[in-house]
Write a protein that holds these residues in place. Structure first.
Motif, PDB file in Angstrom:
ATOM      1  N   THR A 222      26.561  16.819  28.846  1.00 55.96           N
ATOM      2  CA  THR A 222      25.507  15.811  28.843  1.00 55.96           C
ATOM      3  C   THR A 222      25.055  15.579  27.405  1.00 55.96           C
ATOM      4  N   PRO A 223      25.015  14.322  26.939  1.00 56.67           N
ATOM      5  CA  PRO A 223      24.498  14.093  25.585  1.00 56.67           C
ATOM      6  C   PRO A 223      23.055  14.571  25.487  1.00 56.67           C
ATOM      7  N   THR A 224      22.624  14.922  24.301  1.00 54.59           N
ATOM      8  CA  THR A 224      21.239  15.308  24.109  1.00 54.59           C
ATOM      9  C   THR A 224      20.341  14.131  24.499  1.00 54.59           C
ATOM     10  N   LEU A 225      19.324  14.409  25.326  1.00 56.74           N
ATOM     11  CA  LEU A 225      18.552  13.344  25.953  1.00 56.74           C
ATOM     12  C   LEU A 225      17.232  13.095  25.222  1.00 56.74           C
ATOM     13  N   PHE A 226      17.060  11.870  24.768  1.00 54.73           N
ATOM     14  CA  PHE A 226      15.824  11.402  24.121  1.00 54.73           C
ATOM     15  C   PHE A 226      15.115  10.427  25.052  1.00 54.73           C
ATOM     16  N   GLU A 243      14.889  16.008  26.296  1.00 53.03           N
ATOM     17  CA  GLU A 243      14.896  17.214  25.465  1.00 53.03           C
ATOM     18  C   GLU A 243      14.188  16.952  24.148  1.00 53.03           C
ATOM     19  N   CYS A 244      14.135  15.702  23.749  1.00 55.18           N
ATOM     20  CA  CYS A 244      13.450  15.308  22.524  1.00 55.18           C
ATOM     21  C   CYS A 244      12.697  14.019  22.836  1.00 55.18           C
ATOM     22  N   ILE A 245      11.397  14.005  22.583  1.00 54.67           N
ATOM     23  CA  ILE A 245      10.559  12.862  22.916  1.00 54.67           C
ATOM     24  C   ILE A 245      10.086  12.217  21.617  1.00 54.67           C
ATOM     25  N   PHE A 246      10.320  10.917  21.517  1.00 52.81           N
ATOM     26  CA  PHE A 246       9.951  10.156  20.328  1.00 52.81           C
ATOM     27  C   PHE A 246       8.592   9.504  20.574  1.00 52.81           C
ATOM     28  N   THR A 247       7.613   9.839  19.740  1.00 51.67           N
ATOM     29  CA  THR A 247       6.269   9.286  19.860  1.00 51.67           C
ATOM     30  C   THR A 247       5.947   8.452  18.623  1.00 51.67           C
ATOM     31  N   GLN A 248       4.931   7.598  18.764  1.00 49.89           N
ATOM     32  CA  GLN A 248       4.562   6.701  17.672  1.00 49.89           C
ATOM     33  C   GLN A 248       3.057   6.723  17.437  1.00 49.89           C
ATOM     34  N   GLU A 249       2.473   7.915  17.381  1.00 47.12           N
ATOM     35  CA  GLU A 249       1.042   8.035  17.117  1.00 47.12           C
ATOM     36  C   GLU A 249       0.764   7.909  15.619  1.00 47.12           C
ATOM     37  N   ARG A 250      -0.419   7.376  15.310  1.00 48.42           N
ATOM     38  CA  ARG A 250      -0.849   7.243  13.914  1.00 48.42           C
ATOM     39  C   ARG A 250      -2.097   8.046  13.616  1.00 48.42           C
ATOM     40  N   ASP A 251      -2.726   8.557  14.664  1.00 48.23           N
ATOM     41  CA  ASP A 251      -3.951   9.334  14.525  1.00 48.23           C
ATOM     42  C   ASP A 251      -3.653  10.797  14.844  1.00 48.23           C
ATOM     43  N   VAL A 252      -4.110  11.690  13.993  1.00 47.41           N
ATOM     44  CA  VAL A 252      -3.776  13.107  14.139  1.00 47.41           C
ATOM     45  C   VAL A 252      -4.303  13.666  15.464  1.00 47.41           C
ATOM     46  N   GLU A 253      -5.563  13.370  15.804  1.00 49.25           N
ATOM     47  CA  GLU A 253      -6.125  13.909  17.041  1.00 49.25           C
ATOM     48  C   GLU A 253      -5.398  13.356  18.264  1.00 49.25           C
ATOM     49  N   ALA A 254      -5.068  12.066  18.244  1.00 57.56           N
ATOM     50  CA  ALA A 254      -4.348  11.465  19.367  1.00 57.56           C
ATOM     51  C   ALA A 254      -2.955  12.069  19.490  1.00 57.56           C
ATOM     52  N   VAL A 276      10.787  20.878  25.384  1.00 61.40           N
ATOM     53  CA  VAL A 276      10.831  19.511  24.863  1.00 61.40           C
ATOM     54  C   VAL A 276      10.383  19.545  23.409  1.00 61.40           C
ATOM     55  N   LYS A 277      11.130  18.861  22.565  1.00 58.39           N
ATOM     56  CA  LYS A 277      10.763  18.712  21.164  1.00 58.39           C
ATOM     57  C   LYS A 277      10.150  17.334  20.977  1.00 58.39           C
ATOM     58  N   VAL A 278       9.040  17.286  20.264  1.00 53.48           N
ATOM     59  CA  VAL A 278       8.347  16.025  20.042  1.00 53.48           C
ATOM     60  C   VAL A 278       8.521  15.628  18.583  1.00 53.48           C
ATOM     61  N   VAL A 279       9.084  14.444  18.364  1.00 50.25           N
ATOM     62  CA  VAL A 279       9.237  13.908  17.008  1.00 50.25           C
ATOM     63  C   VAL A 279       8.449  12.608  16.922  1.00 50.25           C
ATOM     64  N   ASN A 280       7.662  12.467  15.892  1.00 51.14           N
ATOM     65  CA  ASN A 280       6.813  11.284  15.735  1.00 51.14           C
ATOM     66  C   ASN A 280       7.350  10.404  14.621  1.00 51.14           C
ATOM     67  N   GLY A 281       7.120   9.104  14.740  1.00 49.10           N
ATOM     68  CA  GLY A 281       7.493   8.194  13.669  1.00 49.10           C
ATOM     69  C   GLY A 281       6.744   8.511  12.391  1.00 49.10           C
TER      70      GLY A 281
END
Length: 449
Positions: A222-226, A243-254, A276-281
Motif C-alpha cells: 500500500t502506498p504511504t497514505l496522506f 498515515e500522514c495528515i497535511f494541515t494548513q493552520e496559520r495560528d499556533v494555538e489552532a 499519524v504524522k501531522v505536517v503543516n504548510g
C-alpha cells in the motif's frame, strides 16, 4: 531533544500555485510542463535532505455554479493550466534514488481498481517511495461538468464514497497476493503460485469488484497514505486511514488544538497517537537581513491581483466573493465544496471586502520571514508549541529558487539543533516518514486488520 522533523516540498505541475507569483523576477515558470524542470528540482531536494516531493492536484479550475469561468483564470494562470503530475514520477524516481514522492488523486474522479493499479506500478518503479494524497476534490462545479457527473455531490457523501473507495483499494493491495507468490521457477513452469493469489469480492455502497488483482505486491504494498481534509468528515476520514495528515493552520494555538484532535480521533479508532504524522504548510522567505526578507515577502504577497485571489477562493470554496456586497459577511453562507476553508472566513466581524483584501496573506500555512537564524528560531518555536511532526514547505516563486536559501541557510541550523537528522533518511517512503522498521502498513492500520 526536540523531535526530528519530516520535510516535504509542496508543488503543483503548473506555472504557479498562488495566482501571479509567476510574474516575480525570481520565478521560473517556463519549464513547468517538461521533465527537465522537475528533475532539477528533485536533485536539489534530494541533495538538500528533503524527505519527499509533494504534488497537489487541480483536476478542474475555478468556475461558478452556473458554469462561468472568470477570464482572469486563463489570463493570469489561476490554477490553469495544471498538468498531470503522477506521470512525472517514474522519470523523477530514475533521476534520484532517495527522495520520496507523494501525488494527489481524487476519489471523486477516479475508479478504485484503476487507481490501485497506477499506484502499485508507481511503487514498483520508485522502489517503495510513493505516497497517495487522498482527496475528494475541490472545484466541484467545474469537475462535475468536465466529467459529466450531473450535480455536485454532497460533502459528506463524497467522504462516504472515499471510505468505500479506499477500503476497496486496501483490499486489492493487502489481500490480493500472499508473500512469495512468484517463484518464477523455470524447471517447474510455475511463474506465480495460484494458491497464493486470491479472488477478491467487494460489494460496497459505491463500488463493487469480483476478480483477481493482476499486479504483484510492490515494495510497500500500500502506498504511504496522506490526507488533507479539515472538515469533521475529513478529520474522521484522516484519523481512520491517513498515515500522514497535511494541515494548513496559520495560528499556533489552532494548530496545537488540531494536532491534539487528530491524535485523539486516531486513538479512538484503535490506532496509536503517534500512528499519524501531522505536517503543516510552511511558507519561508529568507534574507541576509530581516529588512530584505520582509521586502521579498511583501513583493510575494502583493503579486496576485484581487481578481485572481477571488477566483482562487471560488475554486476552493465554491463561493464567488465578487457577487457579494463588500460590507456583507460570510457568516451565514454554506457550501458543499470547501467547508473548512470557508469556516476560516466566517468571523461575523470580517467583511467580504476584508476577506478579499486579506486572501493573499491568509491562504496557506505558517508564514515565516527573516534571517536564517530568525527563521530557524520561529520554526523551532512552532514545533514546540504545536507538536507538529514536520512541514510541507510551500513553493514561493516556482522552481529551485523557492528552496535554495532554505536548504543552504536554514536546514543546517535546524540540523544543528537536532530538528533534522544528521544524514538524510533513506528507505521506503513509509519508513522515512513514520520511522517504522518496515515498508508495510503497521498492524494497527485498518488496511491490515
Amino acid at each position: 531533544m526536540s523531535k526530528q522533523l519530516v520535510l516535504g516540498a509542496f508543488e503543483v505541475m503548473a506555472p504557479t500555485f498562488l495566482a501571479n507569483s509567476w510574474r516575480h523576477p525570481l520565478a521560473q515558470p517556463e519549464g513547468y510542463a517538461g521533465m527537465a524542470h522537475w528533475q532539477e528540482l528533485a536533485r536539489q531536494l534530494d541533495a538538500g535532505g528533503f524527505d519527499f516531493l509533494f504534488f497537489a492536484e487541480a483536476l478542474a479550475y475555478p468556475m461558478t455554479p452556473e458554469g462561468e469561468v472568470p477570464e482572469v483564470v486563463v489570463r493570469e494562470a489561476v490554477q490553469f493550466p495544471v498538468h498531470d503530475a503522477p506521470l512525472l514520477l517514474s522519470g523523477l524516481a530514475a533521476t534520484v534514488d532517495r527522495l520520496g514522492f507523494v501525488v494527489t488523486s481524487s476519489t471523486t474522479a477516479e475508479r478504485p481498481y484503476l487507481l490501485a493499479r497506477k499506484y502499485s506500478t508507481l511503487d514498483h518503479l520508485t522502489n517503495g517511495r510513493v505516497g497517495w494524497n487522498i482527496v475528494t476534490s475541490d472545484m466541484q462545479d467545474a469537475l462535475v461538468r468536465l466529467l459529466g457527473e450531473g450535480a455536485v455531490t454532497a460533502h459528506d457523501t463524497r467522504y462516504a464514497r472515499a471510505d468505500d473507495f479506499v477500503s476497496l483499494c486496501l483490499t486489492l493491495w493487502e489481500k490480493g497476493w500472499d508473500e512469495q507468490a512468484q517463484p518464477m521457477d523455470k524447471a517447474s513452469g510455475v511463474f506465480t503460485d495460484p494458491a497464493k493469489v486470491h479472488r477478491l469480492h467487494h460489494d460496497g455502497p459505491f463500488f463493487a469488484l469480483d476478480g483477481y488483482y493482476p499486479i504483484a505486491p510492490s515494495p510497500q504494498r500500500t502506498p504511504t497514505l496522506f490526507q488533507a481534509g479539515a472538515s469533521v468528515a475529513g478529520k474522521n476520514f484522516a484519523a481512520t486511514y491517513a498515515e500522514c495528515i497535511f494541515t494548513q493552520e496559520r495560528d499556533v494555538e489552532a494548530a496545537a488544538a488540531l494536532v491534539r484532535d487528530l491524535r485523539d480521533r486516531a486513538q479512538e479508532r484503535g490506532r496509536p497517537r503517534d500512528g499519524v504524522k501531522v505536517v503543516n504548510g510552511l511558507s519561508v522567505v529568507v534574507g541576509d537581513t530581516e529588512e530584505k526578507a520582509r521586502r521579498l515577502r511583501r513583493e510575494l504577497t502583493d503579486a496576485p491581483s484581487r481578481e485572481a485571489m477571488a477566483a482562487l477562493f471560488l475554486g476552493w470554496s465554491g463561493i464567488d466573493l465578487t457577487r457579494f456586497d463588500p460590507a456583507a459577511t460570510l457568516q451565514d453562507i454554506s457550501t458543499e465544496v470547501g467547508q473548512s476553508l470557508l469556516r476560516q472566513y466566517q468571523d461575523p466581524s470580517l467583511t467580504v471586502g476584508q476577506v478579499l483584501d486579506g486572501l493573499r496573506e491568509t491562504m496557506g500555512g505558517f508564514k515565516v520571514t527573516g534571517t536564517p537564524a530568525q527563521v530557524a528560531d520561529e520554526i523551532e518555536s512552532i514545533v514546540e508549541a504545536t507538536d507538529v511532526d514536520g512541514f510541507l514547505v510551500e513553493f514561493t516563486f516556482g522552481g529551485t529558487e523557492s528552496y535554495r536559501d532554505f536548504i543552504a541557510d536554514v536546514m543546517p541550523l535546524l540540523r544543528a539543533r537536532g530538528l533534522l537528522p544528521a544524514q538524510p533518511r533513506r528507505g521506503s517512503l513509509r519508513e522515512m516518514l513514520t520511522g517504522s522498521g518496515s515498508p508495510h502498513l503497521p498492524g494497527t492500520h485498518p488496511g491490515r486488520r
